[in-house]
Design an enzyme around this catalytic site. Structure first.
Site, short mmCIF file in Angstrom:
data_model
loop_
_atom_site.label_atom_id
_atom_site.label_comp_id
_atom_site.label_asym_id
_atom_site.label_seq_id
_atom_site.Cartn_x
_atom_site.Cartn_y
_atom_site.Cartn_z
N ALA A 13 -6.92 -31.21 1.35
CA ALA A 13 -7.33 -32.45 2.26
C ALA A 13 -8.58 -33.33 1.67
O ALA A 13 -8.82 -34.50 2.05
CB ALA A 13 -7.70 -31.80 3.62
N ASP A 14 -9.82 -32.55 1.51
CA ASP A 14 -11.10 -33.23 1.19
C ASP A 14 -10.69 -34.14 -0.04
O ASP A 14 -11.10 -35.42 0.00
CB ASP A 14 -12.10 -32.16 0.72
N LEU A 15 -10.00 -33.54 -1.10
CA LEU A 15 -9.98 -34.41 -2.29
C LEU A 15 -8.82 -35.43 -2.12
O LEU A 15 -9.03 -36.74 -2.61
CB LEU A 15 -9.53 -33.55 -3.38
N ASP A 36 -11.95 -28.95 5.30
CA ASP A 36 -11.00 -28.90 4.55
C ASP A 36 -9.92 -27.78 4.97
O ASP A 36 -8.65 -28.09 5.43
CB ASP A 36 -11.02 -28.63 2.95
#
Length: 411
Positions: free
Chosen positions: A182-184, A154
Site C-alpha cells: 500500500a505504501d509503495l 501499510d
C-alpha cells in the site's frame, strides 16, 4: 557479495556523470516522511527533478518515523535528494516556505488531512502564492470521509483493502504481503498523478491539488480479484501458491528446490505435458480443459509434483522455458542479485554511502529505461539540513541572516 556488485556488472556509480533526466529543471518541495511520500519523490529525483526534503530542525523534530537515517531503508528511499531544515510552526519558517513555494513546481506531503490546515500549508493557502503549483497529498484513508482522521499504516491498509484475505494458504488466516504494497503503490500513483498534473499545468498555467491514499492504492492493486467481486459477485479466498484461474500454475517441488510453473491456456498445457513426459494427462478427461483441471486441481498438482522430483530445479527451468512453458526458480534476495538476467539488467547501482561499513554499496535503480533521458541515482541520501544554506542563499538571504535563523531555531 550481493550488496557490492562489480561496476562492470551494474554500470556507472551513482553520480558519476549521470545522464540528464527528463524532469531536469523541476523543483519539488518534499514535506513527506517515512515511505509513501518519499517513494513518490524518489521517482522524481531519479528522473532528474531537484527534490528538496524540508525537515524540522533537530530541536523541533522526532526524526523520520521508524527509519534510522543511516540505515538502508532511508538511503533507498531518499538517495539523490537535498535536505533543508525549516520549522514550519515558526512564523519565519512558514514565511520562508511560502517563498520557496512561489518558485517551486510541486509540493508533496503525507500528513494527516487536518495537519496541513493547522500549519497553514493546505492547497487553499498555497494556490494564491503560485497558481501553476501542483500539490500532492498522500493520506491513510482519503482527505475526507469517516476514516479521514485516522492514522495510516501499510499493514492496516493491506487488511482493509483485501490483500490479506487472499494471501496465504487456504484456511491459514490473514497473511500480510512481505513488502509494504500500500505504501509503495500509493507513492507510485502519487508520482503518476503529479506528472499528469504537470502536463496540464505546462499547457494551461493552471496548477491543481491531487491526492491519493494507502487504502485507495491497495484496493486498486487488488485488480482482477476486485473485478471478480464487482463484476461476477465472487469473493476470492486464499489460494496459497495456486493461481486462482490458471491451472496448473503454482509452486512445485523438484529434486533439489521448488520452482514456479505457469501453465496458462491449452497450447501451453499441451507443451507442458509433452516436455514433462506426462502425455497421458493431456488425454485424461479429468484434465481435458481448464474447468476440469480446476475441479481436479489437487490430484493434478500431486501427479505433477511427483514427476518433477525426477530432475533439479535448474534442469526443469531450462527445458520448460526452451519449450515455451513459463517456469522459474524461487530466489531469496541474495540469489536475486546473483541471477544472470538481474545482473544483465543492471538493477543494482553502486552508491557511496557515508558511514556505511563497506564505504560503498548498491541501491536499486528505477525499473524503467528511458533511452534518451534515462536519469539515474544522483547520489547518496542527504545529511539532515545539508543543503539549507544553499537553498536559502538561492532565495537571496545573506549569510548573517541565515546564521540568525539558525540561532533562533528556525532552521
Amino acid at each position: 557479495m550481493p550488496g557490492s556488485p562489480d561496476r562492470d556488472q551494474v554500470g556507472r556509480t551513482a553520480g558519476e556523470g549521470a545522464p540528464r533526466g527528463p524532469l531536469a529543471g523541476l523543483t519539488v518541495l518534499d514535506l513527506s516522511r517515512v515511505r509513501s511520500g518519499p517513494a513518490a519523490t524518489r521517482l522524481l529525483a531519479d528522473w532528474g527533478a531537484r527534490v528538496i526534503r524540508i525537515e524540522p530542525p533537530e530541536t523541533a523534530s522526532g526524526g523520520d518515523g521508524m527509519m534510522g537515517r543511516e540505515g538502508s531503508d532511508f538511503a533507498n528511499l531518499n538517495r539523490g535528494k537535498a535536505s533543508m531544515t525549516l520549522d514550519l510552526k515558526a512564523p519565519e519558517g512558514l514565511d520562508l516556505f511560502r517563498r520557496l513555494v512561489a518558485r517551486a513546481d510541486v509540493v508533496i506531503e503525507n500528513f494527516r488531512p487536518d495537519v496541513k490546515q493547522r500549519l497553514g500549508i493546505a492547497w487553499e493557502d498555497l494556490k494564491p502564492i503560485n497558481p501553476a503549483l501542483v500539490m500532492a497529498s498522500i493520506s491513510g484513508f482519503g482527505q475526507d470521509g469517516p476514516y479521514a482522521g485516522r492514522p495510516g499504516f501499510d499493514q492496516i491498509a493491506q487488511g482493509m483493502g483485501g490483500l490479506m484475505s487472499v494471501t496465504g494458504l487456504p484456511g491459514q488466516g490473514p497473511v500480510r504481503a512481505g513488502i509494504p504494497v500500500a505504501d509503495l503503490t500509493a507513492g507510485m500513483f502519487c508520482a503518476l498523478g503529479i506528472l499528469a498534473a504537470l502536463l496540464h499545468a505546462r499547457a494551461t498555467g493552471e496548477g491543481q491539488w491531487l491526492h491519493t491514499s494507502l487504502l485507495e492504492a491497495q484496493v486498486f492493486m487488488m485488480d482482477f480479484q476486485a473485478a471478480r467481486t464487482l463484476v461476477e459477485g465472487e469473493v476470492p479466498a486464499q489460494a496459497g501458491n495456486n493461481h486462482p484461474t490458471s491451472i496448473p500454475t503454482g509452486v512445485f517441488p523438484t529434486a533439489d528446490r521448488p520452482i514456479n510453473l505457469a501453465v496458462a491456456g491449452e497450447v501451453i498445457w499441451q507443451r507442458f505435458c509433452k516436455v514433462a513426459e506426462l502425455e497421458h494427462l493431456a488425454a485424461d478427461p479429468d484434465f481435458a480443459d481448464r474447468e476440469a483441471r480446476l475441479v481436479n486441481r489437487d490430484r493434478l498438482n500431486g501427479l505433477i509434483a511427483e514427476r518433477l522430483k525426477a530432475r533439479t530445479a535448474d534442469e526443469w527451468t531450462r527445458v520448460f522455458n526452451a519449450a515455451g512453458v513459463p517456469a522459474g526458480p524461487i530466489n531469496d534476495m541474495a540469489q536475486v542479485f546473483a541471477d544472470d538476467q538481474v545482473r544483465h539488467l543492471r538493477l543494482a547501482t553502486p552508491v557511496d554511502l557515508p558511514g556505511h561499513a563497506a564505504g560503498s554499496t548498491a541501491l536499486l535503480r528505477l525499473p524503467v529505461t528511458l533511452t534518451t533521458t534515462p536519469g539515474g541515482i544522483a547520489g547518496p541520501p542527504p545529511a539532515l539540513g545539508a543543503d539549507t544554506d544553499r537553498v536559502l542563499s538561492d532565495l537571496g538571504l545573506a549569510a548573517d541572516a541565515i546564521d540568525g535563523l539558525r540561532d533562533r531555531g528556525v532552521i
